[in-house]
Design an enzyme around this catalytic site. Structure first.
Site, PDB file in Angstrom:
ATOM      1  N   ASN A   9    -133.160  40.386  48.143  1.00 12.92           N
ATOM      2  CA  ASN A   9    -132.329  40.910  47.054  1.00 12.92           C
ATOM      3  C   ASN A   9    -131.935  39.723  46.182  1.00 12.92           C
ATOM      4  OD1 ASN A   9    -130.397  41.996  45.394  1.00 12.92           O
ATOM      5  ND2 ASN A   9    -128.941  42.512  47.038  1.00 12.92           N
ATOM      6  N   TRP A  10    -132.542  39.653  45.006  1.00 12.02           N
ATOM      7  CA  TRP A  10    -132.259  38.503  44.130  1.00 12.02           C
ATOM      8  C   TRP A  10    -130.921  38.648  43.414  1.00 12.02           C
ATOM      9  CZ3 TRP A  10    -136.807  35.782  41.146  1.00 12.02           C
ATOM     10  CH2 TRP A  10    -137.691  35.211  42.081  1.00 12.02           C
ATOM     11  N   LYS A  11    -130.294  39.817  43.503  1.00 12.38           N
ATOM     12  CA  LYS A  11    -129.012  40.055  42.828  1.00 12.38           C
ATOM     13  C   LYS A  11    -129.139  39.676  41.343  1.00 12.38           C
ATOM     14  CE  LYS A  11    -126.754  39.550  47.257  1.00 12.38           C
ATOM     15  NZ  LYS A  11    -125.566  39.229  48.002  1.00 12.38           N
ATOM     16  N   HIS A  93    -125.159  48.941  47.567  1.00  9.37           N
ATOM     17  CA  HIS A  93    -124.832  47.582  48.020  1.00  9.37           C
ATOM     18  C   HIS A  93    -123.320  47.386  47.891  1.00  9.37           C
ATOM     19  CE1 HIS A  93    -124.583  43.236  48.252  1.00  9.37           C
ATOM     20  NE2 HIS A  93    -125.792  43.245  48.769  1.00  9.37           N
ATOM     21  N   GLU A  95    -121.632  45.045  46.820  1.00 11.91           N
ATOM     22  CA  GLU A  95    -121.214  44.477  45.537  1.00 11.91           C
ATOM     23  C   GLU A  95    -121.111  45.564  44.467  1.00 11.91           C
ATOM     24  OE1 GLU A  95    -124.198  41.432  45.490  1.00 11.91           O
ATOM     25  OE2 GLU A  95    -123.151  40.395  47.105  1.00 11.91           O
ATOM     26  N   GLY A 169    -123.163  36.067  51.754  1.00 10.87           N
ATOM     27  CA  GLY A 169    -122.985  34.856  50.957  1.00 10.87           C
ATOM     28  C   GLY A 169    -121.966  33.887  51.513  1.00 10.87           C
ATOM     29  N   SER A 209    -126.129  36.517  55.174  1.00 10.42           N
ATOM     30  CA  SER A 209    -126.351  35.131  55.601  1.00 10.42           C
ATOM     31  C   SER A 209    -127.536  34.962  56.552  1.00 10.42           C
ATOM     32  CB  SER A 209    -125.062  34.549  56.200  1.00 10.42           C
ATOM     33  OG  SER A 209    -124.045  34.509  55.213  1.00 10.42           O
ATOM     34  N   GLY A 230    -130.298  37.786  50.805  1.00 10.92           N
ATOM     35  CA  GLY A 230    -129.854  37.437  49.461  1.00 10.92           C
ATOM     36  C   GLY A 230    -130.289  36.026  49.100  1.00 10.92           C
ATOM     37  N   GLY A 231    -129.369  35.071  49.226  1.00 12.95           N
ATOM     38  CA  GLY A 231    -129.600  33.700  48.772  1.00 12.95           C
ATOM     39  C   GLY A 231    -130.917  33.095  49.252  1.00 12.95           C
TER      40      GLY A 231
HETATM   41  P1  13P Z   1    -126.854  36.671  51.535  1.00 15.56           P
HETATM   42  O1  13P Z   1    -128.156  36.616  52.316  1.00 15.56           O
HETATM   43  O2  13P Z   1    -126.841  35.723  50.363  1.00 15.56           O
HETATM   44  O3  13P Z   1    -125.673  36.548  52.442  1.00 15.56           O
HETATM   45  O4  13P Z   1    -126.773  38.137  50.860  1.00 15.56           O
HETATM   46  C1  13P Z   1    -127.010  39.252  51.642  1.00 15.56           C
HETATM   47  C2  13P Z   1    -127.091  40.431  50.775  1.00 15.56           C
HETATM   48  O5  13P Z   1    -126.112  40.875  50.200  1.00 15.56           O
HETATM   49  C3  13P Z   1    -128.410  41.054  50.584  1.00 15.56           C
HETATM   50  O6  13P Z   1    -128.322  42.276  49.955  1.00 15.56           O
END
Ligand code: 13P
Length: 250
Positions: A9-11, A93, A95, A169, A209, A230-231
């Site tokens: 997920n590149w957000k 999600h 967020e 994150g 994470s 994510g990251g």
């Molecule tokens: P991180 O891997 O950056 O913690 O993010 C997880 C996430 O929200 C994937 O959708």
């Protein structure tokens, strides 16, 4: 056993220059012993699809509107995502639940719309730290699952991602036992609702994470069928290592 899934997920990250990471990732995608999905911002879906060429890299959106088209400024429909080259869409999600007030009911409507367009809905659930500390994790996650997932789905059109809000994150992760407890409960709830066969075929991803150095142990937990990253999905080196770790997991 469902095919495992490594999803990124590149957000709200990524511009044209970052497609170099996709080119760098392609050897890992070609060698993958699991499905690989990346959900970039909508602006990059088409270009990422082209950058992937013939490699088996699925591309997804990060949200969609429940309607097919219409007067909804700034929104994108499931049909538009599909038209741009997406095969999946992340929905609910945390967020978006936080930033845009999405509720279980709205996520469920979006999931129905996505599935009706032929997109795989990747529905996210997860507790806050306060909810975990109040011992409410299974209640919260179970309520999100039952409220956000539409009836009458087929297993291949649905993926569930368990993402504890406090692990996203932050570099923090639940213990392996805590991940296993939630994934076992999600599996049981899906089997109870959709039957044993469909319930065991729906992929359950862990997210929050996930990094190359903790992926192997997380993928060893029962009922973990992959990760939503994510990251660490932004860099080919890290996401490639996670894809490789998933390919060697039980
Ligand atoms: P991180 O891997 O950056 O913690 O993010 C997880 C996430 O929200 C994937 O959708």
């Amino acid at each position: 056993m469902p095919q495992k899934l490594a999803a990124g997920n590149w957000k709200m990250n990524g511009q044209a220059a970052d497609l170099a990471e996709i080119e760098a990732l392609l050897p890992a995608v070609q060698a993958a012993r699991c499905e690989v999905l990346i959900c970039p911002p909508a602006t990059l879906i088409d270009r990422m699809r082209r950058a992937a060429g013939s490699a088996p890299l699925a591309i997804g959106g990060q949200d969609c509107h429940a309607a097919k088209s219409g007067a909804h400024t700034g929104d994108i429909s499931a049909a538009m995502l599909k038209d741009a080259g997406a095969s999946h869409v992340i929905l609910g999600h945390s967020e978006r639940r936080q930033d845009h007030g999405e509720t279980n009911a709205s996520v469920r409507t979006k999931a129905s719309a996505a599935i009706a367009e032929g997109l795989v809905a990747v529905v996210c659930v997860g507790e806050t730290l306060a909810e975990r500390e109040a011992n409410r994790t299974l209640d919260v996650v179970g309520g999100q699952l039952s409220g956000s997932v539409p009836d009458g789905i087929s297993a291949e059109m649905l993926v569930i991602a368990y993402e504890p809000v406090w692990a996203i994150g932050t570099g923090l992760t639940p213990t392996l036992d805590q991940i296993g407890e939630v994934h076992d409960a999600l599996r049981a709830a899906l089997a109870g609702r959709f039957g044993a066969e469909a319930g065991s075929a729906i992929r359950l991803l862990y997210g929050g994470s996930v990094k190359p150095d903790n992926a192997v142990e997380i993928f060893g937990v029962s009922n973990v069928d992959g990760a939503l990253v994510g990251g660490a999905s932004l860099k080919a080196k890290d996401f490639g290592a996670i894809i490789a770790a998933l390919g060697t997991a039980g």
